[in-house]
Design an enzyme around this catalytic site. Structure first.
Site, PDB file in Angstrom:
ATOM      1  CD  GLU A   1      67.143 -27.206  48.371  1.00 32.09           C
ATOM      2  OE1 GLU A   1      67.040 -28.087  47.498  1.00 32.09           O
ATOM      3  OE2 GLU A   1      68.222 -26.868  48.899  1.00 32.09           O
TER       4      GLU A   1
ATOM      5  NE  ARG B   1      62.306 -32.156  36.647  1.00 34.94           N
ATOM      6  CZ  ARG B   1      62.485 -31.812  37.907  1.00 34.94           C
ATOM      7  NH1 ARG B   1      62.182 -32.632  38.880  1.00 34.94           N
ATOM      8  NH2 ARG B   1      62.977 -30.634  38.211  1.00 34.94           N
TER       9      ARG B   1
ATOM     10  CE  LYS C   1      64.273 -25.108  42.845  1.00 34.32           C
ATOM     11  NZ  LYS C   1      63.880 -25.270  44.243  1.00 34.32           N
TER      12      LYS C   1
HETATM   13  P1  ATP Z   1      64.874 -27.962  40.252  1.00 37.54           P
HETATM   14  O1  ATP Z   1      65.514 -29.142  39.609  1.00 37.54           O
HETATM   15  O2  ATP Z   1      64.288 -26.987  39.296  1.00 37.54           O
HETATM   16  O3  ATP Z   1      65.702 -27.331  41.314  1.00 37.54           O
HETATM   17  P2  ATP Z   1      63.532 -29.322  42.305  1.00 37.54           P
HETATM   18  O4  ATP Z   1      62.711 -30.536  42.106  1.00 37.54           O
HETATM   19  O5  ATP Z   1      64.858 -29.492  42.929  1.00 37.54           O
HETATM   20  O6  ATP Z   1      63.593 -28.564  40.944  1.00 37.54           O
HETATM   21  P3  ATP Z   1      62.065 -28.332  44.497  1.00 37.54           P
HETATM   22  O7  ATP Z   1      62.004 -26.968  45.044  1.00 37.54           O
HETATM   23  O8  ATP Z   1      62.715 -29.384  45.319  1.00 37.54           O
HETATM   24  O9  ATP Z   1      62.752 -28.221  43.097  1.00 37.54           O
HETATM   25  O10 ATP Z   1      60.633 -28.812  44.007  1.00 37.54           O
HETATM   26  C1  ATP Z   1      59.458 -28.720  44.737  1.00 37.54           C
HETATM   27  C2  ATP Z   1      58.441 -29.636  44.127  1.00 37.54           C
HETATM   28  O11 ATP Z   1      58.198 -29.271  42.764  1.00 37.54           O
HETATM   29  C3  ATP Z   1      58.928 -31.062  44.094  1.00 37.54           C
HETATM   30  O12 ATP Z   1      57.901 -31.892  44.562  1.00 37.54           O
HETATM   31  C4  ATP Z   1      59.249 -31.335  42.663  1.00 37.54           C
HETATM   32  O13 ATP Z   1      59.049 -32.661  42.338  1.00 37.54           O
HETATM   33  C5  ATP Z   1      58.283 -30.387  41.930  1.00 37.54           C
HETATM   34  N1  ATP Z   1      58.837 -30.017  40.628  1.00 37.54           N
HETATM   35  C6  ATP Z   1      60.000 -29.398  40.376  1.00 37.54           C
HETATM   36  N2  ATP Z   1      60.209 -29.265  39.061  1.00 37.54           N
HETATM   37  C7  ATP Z   1      59.133 -29.808  38.448  1.00 37.54           C
HETATM   38  C8  ATP Z   1      58.733 -29.983  37.086  1.00 37.54           C
HETATM   39  N3  ATP Z   1      59.512 -29.566  36.080  1.00 37.54           N
HETATM   40  N4  ATP Z   1      57.554 -30.578  36.831  1.00 37.54           N
HETATM   41  C9  ATP Z   1      56.756 -31.003  37.841  1.00 37.54           C
HETATM   42  N5  ATP Z   1      57.071 -30.860  39.138  1.00 37.54           N
HETATM   43  C10 ATP Z   1      58.234 -30.280  39.454  1.00 37.54           C
HETATM   44 MG    MG Z   2      65.377 -29.980  44.800  1.00 38.06          MG
END
Ligand code: ATP
Ligand code: MG
Length: 542
Positions: free
Chosen positions: A33, A258, A268
């Protein structure tokens, strides 16, 4: 390579390939995102998604999951592209959830026509109150039995902008008593009168992630939709959507753990707060776990890829020690970074029995001759590291002390004859003598000082600024509630240092400053003095 062939996702892919189950081969996507910068957790997902596609000759989409216009921006879109490219990966195409808004809307309307979705006019508070709990079923919405005609009419008017935010939503009609809360008539559309960074004002209703994601995966014919474990509970909904719309392909969602890393936060939302409240100097502050921050700290992309390879892919959530990342960085830089001398906290040394000047020389890397040699100007005034002198040396002290000797790296042995202090008793200068027959490589002096210290010629040395970054947090696992209290206010030390001139003429970006660590010439620093960011120390130090 071992890791690459043995994790459960690769095993699954290999089984699918072996049974000819993949009509279009391996297709993955990385779906961020665009609401912030990528962090090292995202790197795990990037290395996995792009890595398997590379390994099995498939393709990866970089798909922006841009369904929430309020939090998203083009700055983030650009930073994400920069970071993925920097990590060393190439996408087949950039796509956006918003590319498919019309199609997604069409599927929602079709579900309404089939009696599988409805417009609900409960307000958010009422909706929460009727959702039930983990142990209690929810209640059916009073709007659940609206007629197909009424639903379609309201939904179309939602789209046309007739209603303010929050007045209606579209929901799936699944089961308010489901043990899985995600299946209790989940919301699939909400009204948001907001300008979208790509679609502008074309839409004022936006689809929810759970509805959007599987549809995008299916449209792009993703062969393996890899996501993190917290989405396991969403998988029944992912599957429900694909089973109930008219689409001929249904990708499998597969979850992996994760990445968590000690001494940092990775969400984020929390990283945003650090930036917005000016607790760090922007998203690319070298103390941030963002890829932009790591890059600016001098971490090579290859070290991050190596790190991701070492942590592997499993189904167990785990928190990795920062030392592993540091280890990977050192391992990358050890053989390749030129080694020069910089004095971080200079103490002047006057060599009273030396006159004139000369040019000594030394290799850029004692074990890697290919890196060549550099010239080392030498004269009767040099700087050594303040901590390489002890007025009252502890037992086993190997460096300089009053009357003691040490070797200057690639130069001569010196002896400290006199210590000059200012009015407050601070040591401000050492007067030393050198031994002319002790030159490195041609030493006939017979002297055997125990220590070798680094130095820089006072006249030829170049002032630099060194940013010594420690960990941003004082505790290994800062919590979302208290992380602001756990910030180490002394995590950045600024040093007015001096570097040997050859470093300044070399075009490398990364150096080992002998005995100090690895440093990166900050490419974005303003001002006339070069800035070097400390990437990592030479040894585990914390
Ligand atoms: P955040 O909680 O940091 O905002 P998010 O999952 O909402 O992370 P996205 O931009 O939606 O962030 O993530 C894009 C991709 O990265 C998703 O497929 C998510 O599962 C993966 N991802 C995000 N954080 C991690 C992590 N700590 N370890 C492995 N994969 C991750
Ligand atoms: Mg997200």
């Amino acid at each position: 390579m071992d890791n690459e062939t043995t994790d459960f996702i690769r095993q699954r892919i290999e089984a699918d390939l072996a049974s000819n189950a993949l009509a279009k081969g391996v297709i993955t996507r990385f779906p961020p995102e665009p609401n912030g910068f990528l962090h090292i957790g995202h790197a795990k997902s990037i290395c996995l998604n792009f890595g398997v596609a590379q390994q099995y000759e498939g393709e990866t989409f970089l798909r922006f999951d841009d369904t929430n216009p309020v939090k998203e921006s083009n700055e983030y879109v650009e930073s994400i592209q920069r970071d993925v490219t920097w990590l060393g990966f190439q996408w087949k195409a950039i796509t956006h959830a918003s590319d498919y808004f019309e199609q997604i809307y069409g599927y929602a309307e079709a579900l309404m026509r089939d009696g599988k979705a409805y417009v609900c006019s409960l307000d958010p508070e009422q909706m929460r109150a009727t959702r039930g709990t983990l142990t209690e079923a929810g209640e059916n919405s009073p709007y659940r039995d609206r007629s197909v005609e009424e639903n379609l009419d309201l939904f179309q008017r939602m789209r046309a902008g007739e209603f303010p935010d929050g007045t209606h939503v579209a929901r799936l009609k699944i089961d308010m008593a489901s043990a899985n809360l995600n299946m209790r008539d989940p919301v699939i559309y909400r009204i948001r009168h907001a300008t979208h960074q790509r679609t502008g004002d074309a839409w004022c209703i936006y689809p929810m992630y759970d509805f959007t994601h599987g549809i995008c995966d299916a449209i792009e014919h993703v062969s393996h939709s890899l996501c993190t474990l917290e989405f396991a509970d969403h998988r029944p909904l992912y599957d429900w959507v694909l089973e109930n719309i008219a689409i001929d392909y249904h990708p499998p969602q597969i979850e992996f753990s994760r990445l968590g890393l000690e001494y940092t936060v990775m969400s984020k939302r929390l990283l945003h707060r650090l930036v917005d409240e000016n607790l760090v100097n922007g998203w690319d502050d070298p103390r941030m776990p963002t890829l932009a921050g790591l890059r600016r700290r001098g971490v090579p992309a290859s070290a991050i890829r190596e790190f991701c390879q070492r942590i592997g892919v499993t189904k167990q959530d785990n928190v990795i020690e920062m030392n592993l990342l540091d280890f990977c960085i050192r391992q990358e830089l050890e053989a390749t970074a030129p080694r020069g001398m910089a004095v971080l906290q200079p103490l002047k040394v006057v060599i009273s029995n030396y006159s004139g000047s000369e040019t000594l020389d030394g290799p850029w890397h004692a074990q890697n001759e290919a890196l060549g040699r550099r010239e080392l100007p030498f004269s009767n005034e040099i700087y050594i590291e303040r901590e390489d002198f002890a007025e009252e040396p502890p037992p086993k002290w190997k460096r300089l002390s009053p009357g003691g000797m040490a070797r200057l790296r690639y130069a001569y042995i010196i002896r400290c004859d006199e210590v000059i202090e200012d009015d407050e008793g601070n040591v401000v200068q050492l007067n030393c003598s050198y031994f002319a027959d002790s030159k490195s490589g041609q030493d006939t002096s017979g002297l055997k000082p125990k220590g070798v210290v680094h130095w820089v010629d006072a006249d030829a040395g170049v002032p630099i600024q060194v940013m010594d970054y420690g960990r941003l947090f004082k505790v290994p696992s800062p919590s979302a509630q208290t992380f602001l209290d756990d910030i180490d206010s002394e995590s950045l030390t600024l040093l007015d240092a001096v570097a040997e001139p050859a470093i300044m003429q070399h075009d490398a970006e990364r150096f080992q400053f002998e005995r100090q660590g690895y440093f990166y010439r900050d490419q974005d620093a303003q001002g006339s003095v070069a800035v070097f960011n400390k990437t990592v120390s030479l040894r585990e130090g914390f």
